[in-house]
Design a protein around this motif. Structure first.
Motif, mmCIF file in Angstrom:
data_model
loop_
_atom_site.group_PDB
_atom_site.id
_atom_site.type_symbol
_atom_site.label_atom_id
_atom_site.label_comp_id
_atom_site.label_asym_id
_atom_site.label_seq_id
_atom_site.Cartn_x
_atom_site.Cartn_y
_atom_site.Cartn_z
ATOM 1 N N UNK A 48 -27.782 -28.107 16.959
ATOM 2 C CA UNK A 48 -26.341 -27.202 17.872
ATOM 3 C C UNK A 48 -25.337 -28.616 17.748
ATOM 4 N N UNK A 49 -26.489 -29.652 18.264
ATOM 5 C CA UNK A 49 -25.043 -30.712 18.556
ATOM 6 C C UNK A 49 -24.805 -32.059 17.074
ATOM 7 N N UNK A 50 -25.690 -31.612 16.196
ATOM 8 C CA UNK A 50 -25.091 -32.565 14.917
ATOM 9 C C UNK A 50 -24.328 -31.404 14.509
ATOM 10 N N UNK A 51 -23.976 -30.284 14.703
ATOM 11 C CA UNK A 51 -23.291 -29.318 13.407
ATOM 12 C C UNK A 51 -22.056 -29.307 14.374
ATOM 13 N N UNK A 52 -22.103 -29.443 16.195
ATOM 14 C CA UNK A 52 -20.404 -29.139 16.561
ATOM 15 C C UNK A 52 -19.844 -30.555 16.366
ATOM 16 N N UNK A 53 -21.002 -31.609 15.831
ATOM 17 C CA UNK A 53 -19.544 -32.860 15.575
ATOM 18 C C UNK A 53 -18.993 -32.964 14.221
ATOM 19 N N UNK A 54 -19.730 -31.783 13.501
ATOM 20 C CA UNK A 54 -18.788 -31.448 11.729
ATOM 21 C C UNK A 54 -17.642 -30.467 12.038
ATOM 22 N N UNK A 97 -11.286 -33.297 9.553
ATOM 23 C CA UNK A 97 -11.323 -32.656 8.269
ATOM 24 C C UNK A 97 -11.857 -32.154 7.708
ATOM 25 N N UNK A 98 -12.448 -31.490 8.551
ATOM 26 C CA UNK A 98 -13.478 -29.678 8.272
ATOM 27 C C UNK A 98 -12.607 -29.230 7.654
ATOM 28 N N UNK A 154 -11.830 -24.812 6.034
ATOM 29 C CA UNK A 154 -12.021 -23.547 6.560
ATOM 30 C C UNK A 154 -13.422 -23.408 6.259
ATOM 31 N N UNK A 155 -13.872 -22.861 5.223
ATOM 32 C CA UNK A 155 -14.930 -22.656 4.755
ATOM 33 C C UNK A 155 -16.713 -23.399 5.018
ATOM 34 N N UNK A 156 -16.189 -24.625 5.065
ATOM 35 C CA UNK A 156 -17.568 -25.292 6.154
ATOM 36 C C UNK A 156 -17.542 -25.067 7.465
ATOM 37 N N UNK A 157 -16.029 -24.995 8.114
ATOM 38 C CA UNK A 157 -16.477 -24.487 9.564
ATOM 39 C C UNK A 157 -16.575 -23.101 9.932
ATOM 40 N N UNK A 158 -15.911 -22.036 8.903
ATOM 41 C CA UNK A 158 -16.844 -20.623 8.998
ATOM 42 C C UNK A 158 -18.330 -21.041 9.589
ATOM 43 N N UNK A 187 -8.339 -27.030 25.073
ATOM 44 C CA UNK A 187 -8.341 -28.400 25.239
ATOM 45 C C UNK A 187 -9.113 -29.657 24.508
ATOM 46 N N UNK A 188 -9.171 -30.595 25.448
ATOM 47 C CA UNK A 188 -9.326 -32.558 25.280
ATOM 48 C C UNK A 188 -10.546 -32.479 25.340
ATOM 49 N N UNK A 189 -11.153 -33.696 24.806
ATOM 50 C CA UNK A 189 -10.891 -33.449 23.124
ATOM 51 C C UNK A 189 -10.980 -32.243 21.533
ATOM 52 N N UNK A 190 -11.984 -31.161 22.022
ATOM 53 C CA UNK A 190 -11.728 -29.841 21.901
ATOM 54 C C UNK A 190 -12.226 -29.620 20.553
ATOM 55 N N UNK A 191 -11.354 -29.140 19.468
ATOM 56 C CA UNK A 191 -12.082 -28.992 17.762
ATOM 57 C C UNK A 191 -10.112 -28.377 17.515
ATOM 58 N N UNK A 192 -9.244 -28.528 18.639
ATOM 59 C CA UNK A 192 -7.547 -27.809 17.374
ATOM 60 C C UNK A 192 -7.465 -26.072 18.244
ATOM 61 N N UNK A 193 -6.988 -25.432 17.297
ATOM 62 C CA UNK A 193 -6.951 -23.938 17.703
ATOM 63 C C UNK A 193 -8.211 -23.560 16.732
#
Length: 220
Positions: A23-29, A34-35, A37-41, A205-211
């Motif tokens: 979970x933590x590894x995938x959260x970092x990505x 630079x990630x 939309x496709x990989x983010x989803x 949220x800071x640092x969060x991941x944006x919107x």
């Protein structure tokens, strides 16, 4: 593995930080700007599936005898209430498939809320829930628990419709959001993959991941 957050006493015992290495590894990505939309989803889907293992850890089991090719085995199978998944639109949609892949029989409701940019308060525009909501273990999902306004309102709507056994599952939580949910709904357990530093002046949220919604759907 879910680590129980104990700072703050009894209420914080209902906050669970899922710190499994995958979970933590995938959260970092997911956090990485630079990630795309496709990989983010895909990653949000995978993280939701992994988190669902912990969220459903206390589902009741019952003994069942199964005939194997070699004889009879005493086994355990899920018993009791069924599961309902309720995403908060629109970003919560990105977490549904992972859970449903793990629990195909789960029913899916939807609650549509948006955050007023001036007041930062939630405004409801849609609510459609399973008719047997009172008989289900409910998982409310939204990637971000920021101010907590949307989660608090969504859980309130669900309770008004008869929902009782409710858990909230998010990717990232701010301390302010956790506090808001606990103040309004002390009976609701919160599961998150990260507890971040704070909110900024816009309620992000800071640092969060944006919107999360924009990153899921490629919008601005």
């Amino acid at each position: 593995m879910a680590a129980e957050c104990t700072a703050g006493g009894e209420l914080m015992s209902k906050v669970h930080l899922i710190d499994h290495p995958l979970v933590q590894h995938k959260m970092a990505i997911v956090r990485d700007v630079k990630t795309g939309p496709k990989e983010f989803r895909e990653l949000v889907d995978e993280i939701a599936l992994l988190m669902a293992y912990e969220v459903t850890r206390d589902i009741a089991l019952e003994a069942k005898e199964v005939e194997t090719p070699m004889g009879k085995a005493s086994c355990q199978m899920i018993a009791g209430k069924k599961v309902g998944v309720i995403p908060i639109l629109r970003a919560g949609l990105g977490m549904v498939n992972g859970i449903v892949e793990l629990i195909p029989a789960a029913k899916v409701g939807h609650i549509g809320l948006y955050r007023d940019p001036e007041s930062l308060k939630p405004v409801e525009y849609y609510c459609k829930l399973p008719p047997d909501i009172s008989e289900r273990d409910l998982i409310v999902v939204d990637p971000m628990l920021a101010t907590g306004g949307s989660a608090v309102a969504a859980i309130r709507f669900i309770k008004e419709k008869g929902g009782r056994n409710i858990k909230l599952m998010v990717l990232i939580a701010a301390p302010e959001g956790i506090a808001a949910v606990q103040a309004a709904h002390p009976d609701v357990e919160v599961f998150t993959a990260a507890i971040d530093e704070k909110l900024d002046s816009r309620g992000y949220i800071v640092p969060g991941l944006g919107d999360a919604g924009d990153r899921l759907f490629g919008t601005k």
